[in-house]
Design an enzyme around this catalytic site. Structure first.
Site, PDB file in Angstrom:
ATOM      1  N   SER A   1      -6.783   1.696   4.700  1.00 55.57           N
ATOM      2  CA  SER A   1      -6.510   1.811   3.273  1.00 55.57           C
ATOM      3  C   SER A   1      -6.250   3.254   2.843  1.00 55.57           C
ATOM      4  CB  SER A   1      -7.673   1.179   2.496  1.00 55.57           C
ATOM      5  OG  SER A   1      -7.381   1.047   1.146  1.00 55.57           O
TER       6      SER A   1
ATOM      7  N   ASP B   1       3.960  12.004   7.986  1.00 59.99           N
ATOM      8  CA  ASP B   1       5.369  11.941   7.583  1.00 59.99           C
ATOM      9  C   ASP B   1       5.914  13.294   7.165  1.00 59.99           C
ATOM     10  OD1 ASP B   1       5.313   9.284   8.126  1.00 59.99           O
ATOM     11  OD2 ASP B   1       5.652   8.581   6.080  1.00 59.99           O
TER      12      ASP B   1
ATOM     13  N   LYS C   1      -3.765  -1.573   6.649  1.00 63.75           N
ATOM     14  CA  LYS C   1      -3.918  -2.161   5.310  1.00 63.75           C
ATOM     15  C   LYS C   1      -2.952  -1.449   4.366  1.00 63.75           C
ATOM     16  CE  LYS C   1      -7.215  -3.033   1.542  1.00 63.75           C
ATOM     17  NZ  LYS C   1      -6.543  -2.277   0.466  1.00 63.75           N
TER      18      LYS C   1
END
Length: 540
Positions: free
Chosen positions: A308, A319, A333
């Site tokens: 999460s 990223d 999740k």
């Protein structure tokens, strides 16, 4: 209609009514709800009423109030929500109060972890597992292993942890008397405790694990997390030349805190996470302030139970090439829940968004046709990290990353797998009970090491007290693990939970392996800087 039946149906009516109203408000189409939709809801509720009435009138056992609550709170509502997805959930009043307490990161009480255990005399008692550093229990000298005998003169024998916890909690400044039984003590010990605010930090460890290398362990994301991380970075100061952020086992928590924590390591304007849902407008969260001061290589350590909000941080830093992700593929999740408060202090955590990492990855694992148990405990790994994975994206500098079932680490470090010998020691509570035995008539200092004499004492304890059957080969093959657990448990008792946890981290093989990737993290940071310089030049 019996009172219990009316109460159950009122609870269901309130629940469905709240869901319907929330759904209408979310869609912004309160007046557009068709008569057909309303009729369908009424028909469904009538069908449930008919089923419940048959059960209430004909079930073999009488449905008392507790049974009715289980039918509604543990049966009908959760089962309905879990048909939708594994993360939409319903909180009964006790669970809702606990959730709010966890989010706040504080409560009023005496500050200790407790657990029921069977004593040598055959009586089950609630035992102290550890005390929170600086809490009333810690300051008074309560130790792990102390068994609670009486609370305000009331016997605690046979009580469960929840009952004892409720008695120990109370308004700040109020007094409570607790009588304890301690191994090695001639008679019970009585402690007069003054209840206080008990902070539950999400950053429980922040220290230099090696010269110049900071280490931060984040347990979950609560209302204070980003502030605690900021305090840790300030404490490290300019001497820090590298950082390990440990998110292993972090189940997530508050989205805004994940965004605020990510903001401390990214450049101003970088996307942290995007949300897309049916009823709300899409939302893009960005770094509003950005990293301050000099940059340094970062390693984020994750495992299969990193989930999460912890995956949001991991995905954002990966990223944007700001951190090297090491460990195992994370939980996967990618759903966001909005908590709606319902009547009688209950709550509905309903999935309202999917979230995407900055590169556009949806990391949610597939849950279609998978039981709730298998989804949480018998998971397959993420989709393959190759071209067959449709969730193939690129980082800012052009590195390939994968989604479709968690954050795939840049460098894999497998979690140690327990063996039969380790499991036997843990099942028998060997280290916890040895701690009580070893410290019954002695103290240790912070330079304590588990030497041959300690190991001999531990072996004797295993055979005579715990009746654990093992061979010398078993013991020697797991020697490092045994030493780590003995030292950590003794430190928890002698110096507090944080020192015990730190002792375990100092001997953690995954952390030791993660440290070897610091040169790769440095190369990634330099690559990120060049990528951003190139982007800035092209814009100009």
């Amino acid at each position: 209609m019996p009172t219990r039946t009316r109460r159950a149906l009122v609870s269901l009516s309130l629940f469905f009514g709240t869901c319907a109203l929330a759904g209408s408000m979310l869609n912004g189409r309160v007046n557009a709800q068709s008569a057909t939709d309303e009729s369908t809801v009424r028909d469904s509720l009538h069908q449930f009423t008919d089923v419940y009435s048959v059960v209430e009138g004909n079930y073999a056992d009488k449905l008392d109030t507790d049974k009715v609550d289980k039918v509604i709170y543990d049966g009908a509502i959760p089962s309905m929500l879990h048909v939708l997805d594994p993360h939409s959930n319903f909180y009964d009043p006790k669970a809702y109060a606990q959730m709010r307490e966890d989010q706040h990161g504080r409560y009023y009480g005496v500050g200790m972890h407790i657990q029921p255990q069977m004593g040598k005399d055959g009586v089950q008692r609630v035992v102290v597992i550890d005390t929170f550093d600086g809490s009333p229990a810690y300051k008074s000298g309560i130790k792990p292993g102390d068994a609670i005998l009486f609370i305000e003169g009331k016997s605690a024998d046979g009580m469960d942890s929840l009952a004892v916890s409720n008695l120990l909690k109370g308004p700040k400044g109020t007094h409570i008397s607790v009588q304890m039984q301690r191994e090695g003590a001639d008679k019970p010990l009585t402690f007069d405790l003054t209840r206080d605010e008990i902070p539950r930090p999400s950053v429980d460890l922040a220290y230099f694990i090696k010269p110049g290398i900071g280490y931060i362990h984040v347990t979950q994301f609560m209302e204070t997390t980003s502030h605690e991380v900021g305090d840790a970075l300030t404490k490290f100061g300019p001497e820090m030349t590298g950082l390990i952020i440990d998110l292993r086992g972090n189940p997530g928590g508050l989205l805004n805190e994940a965004v605020a924590m990510s903001d401390k390591f990214l450049s101003r304007g970088d996307i942290v996470v995007s949300q897309k849902g049916r009823s709300f407008q899409d939302v893009v969260y960005k770094a509003n302030h950005g990293e301050q001061g000099k940059k340094y290589p970062i390693i984020v350590l994750v495992n299969r139970n990193t989930a999460s909000a912890a995956e949001i941080v991991s995905g954002a830093l990966q990223d944007h090439d700001r951190a090297l992700i090491v460990g195992e593929t994370t939980f996967g999740k990618g759903l966001v829940q909005t908590v709606f408060q319902i009547a009688e202090n209950t709550g509905l955590a309903l999935t309202t968004y999917h979230y995407y990492t900055p590169s556009g990855r949806l990391i949610q694992r597939d849950y279609n046709g998978v039981s709730l148990y298998d989804y949480y405990y018998v998971r397959n790994d993420a989709k393959p990290a190759d071209k067959s994975n449709l969730e193939v994206k690129q980082t800012d500098s052009g590195r390939t990353v994968y989604g479709g079932g968690g954050i795939t680490p840049d460098e894999k470090i497998e979690s140690p797998r327990s063996n039969a010998f380790e499991n036997a020691l843990l099942v028998h509570g060997a280290f916890f009970d040895f701690m009580k035995h070893y410290l019954a008539h002695r103290n240790i200092s912070k330079d304590f090491q588990v030497d041959d004499a300690v190991l001999t004492d531990f072996k004797t304890f295993l055979k005579t007290e715990k009746k654990v059957d093992y061979t010398d080969a078993d013991f020697n093959a797991n020697l490092a693990w045994v030493k780590m657990n003995i030292r950590s448990q003794l430190f928890i008792s002698q110096f507090g939970a944080n020192e015990g946890f730190r002792a375990a981290k100092d001997d953690d093989p995954q952390i030791a392996k993660a440290l070897t990737f610091m040169p790769e993290a440095l190369a990634l940071e330099e690559r990120s800087d060049k990528s951003k310089e190139k982007t800035t030049a092209s814009i100009q």
